[in-house]
Scaffold this motif. Sequence first.
Motif, mmCIF file in Angstrom:
data_model
loop_
_atom_site.group_PDB
_atom_site.id
_atom_site.type_symbol
_atom_site.label_atom_id
_atom_site.label_comp_id
_atom_site.label_asym_id
_atom_site.label_seq_id
_atom_site.Cartn_x
_atom_site.Cartn_y
_atom_site.Cartn_z
ATOM 1 N N GLN A 1 0.847 -1.288 0.160
ATOM 2 C CA GLN A 1 0.097 -0.068 0.050
ATOM 3 C C GLN A 1 0.911 1.226 0.012
ATOM 4 O O GLN A 1 0.463 2.162 -0.662
ATOM 5 C CB GLN A 1 -0.762 -0.231 1.216
ATOM 6 N N PHE B 1 -4.206 8.553 4.179
ATOM 7 C CA PHE B 1 -4.024 7.213 3.858
ATOM 8 C C PHE B 1 -2.753 6.705 4.374
ATOM 9 O O PHE B 1 -2.620 5.442 4.963
ATOM 10 C CB PHE B 1 -4.300 6.799 2.291
ATOM 11 N N ILE C 1 -2.008 3.711 7.415
ATOM 12 C CA ILE C 1 -1.566 2.293 7.096
ATOM 13 C C ILE C 1 -0.893 1.764 8.327
ATOM 14 O O ILE C 1 -1.046 0.589 8.589
ATOM 15 C CB ILE C 1 -0.704 2.369 5.746
ATOM 16 N N GLU D 1 -8.330 1.276 2.687
ATOM 17 C CA GLU D 1 -8.004 1.336 1.476
ATOM 18 C C GLU D 1 -9.074 1.443 0.508
ATOM 19 O O GLU D 1 -9.467 2.488 -0.421
ATOM 20 C CB GLU D 1 -7.353 0.090 0.770
ATOM 21 N N ASP E 1 -3.474 -3.783 -7.604
ATOM 22 C CA ASP E 1 -3.839 -2.659 -6.947
ATOM 23 C C ASP E 1 -2.412 -1.667 -6.681
ATOM 24 O O ASP E 1 -2.642 -0.298 -6.650
ATOM 25 C CB ASP E 1 -4.134 -2.890 -5.405
#
Length: 315
Positions: A131, A167, A171, A184, A260
């Motif tokens: 991510q 974001f 995380i 997410e 992703d």
Amino acid sequence: MEQLTDLKAILHSKRANIYYLEKCRVMQKDGRVLYLTEADTEKQYWNIPIANTTCILLGTGTSITQAAVRMLASAGVLIGFSGGGGTPLIAANEIEWLSPQSEYRPTEYVQGWMAFWFEEDKRLKIAKQFQQQRITYMQKIWGNDRELKNEGFSLDDQDIQQALTHFSAKIEHCQDVTNLLLIEAQLTKSLYKIAANNTKQKDFVRQHDSIDDANAFLNHGNYLAYGLAATTLWVLGIPHGFAVMHGKTRRGALVFDVADLIKDTLILPWAFICAKEQATEQEFRQQCLQNFTQHKALDFMFEAVKQASVEGKDL
């Protein structure tokens, strides 16, 4: 016929082509893979440069010969069967890729992956790493791509900056994958809203079965990203079931994890831009493929998965 080694001369991470074909027959002829279309007055043959191709999507009205599949497999090209416009991706009764059979792919990456995969806390660390890499990649591309900047997708935009910063900060505080999936989803929802505002599509709602252009382009582009992810994992020899985020209900979930890395950066904004410009499916697809090449998407995916495989066992 070309030798097997010749067909694999171009590294998968450097290959440029993804094909979506419909209303044609794919066959082998004179040592090449061709697709045949029938015009009103004549038949036309078109060559597929398989040594520079990652995957082929076969849409409605297609057929393929055994000899063609054999050559595609020899060149390491993945084959998927899809509906019209590239979606949904179907083979038999479930989402799947028909992977070339090879007993001589590398073992080091799957062994590295297995070294951490059976421990939940280590899987979570790799999921978080993916991510963060996703955010870093978006910052790099959206910070430099002039066309995206002209459409409002720029790091100078306060809403985008806030969404990414928020974001990224969240995380590291996630205690489990469920929570990571939740934040997410919140990020992607924020990006949908920003994209809809930038392209004056304020009534947009993300629905996979919706027929509006933005939703259709998102579906289509995401499957192209899945093709790149499936290719990356096949080349590195890592089975699709060993996911770090999405693996609760879908057997091919690692494909979604890897896709992703690039989806929101390269697919999401252009789905909205092309919808605003009333582009055709083919024009949108060409834009996506151009983005993949220009921004070295496949290279990035390979490096992210290899890094996780090599470093994961030492977590």
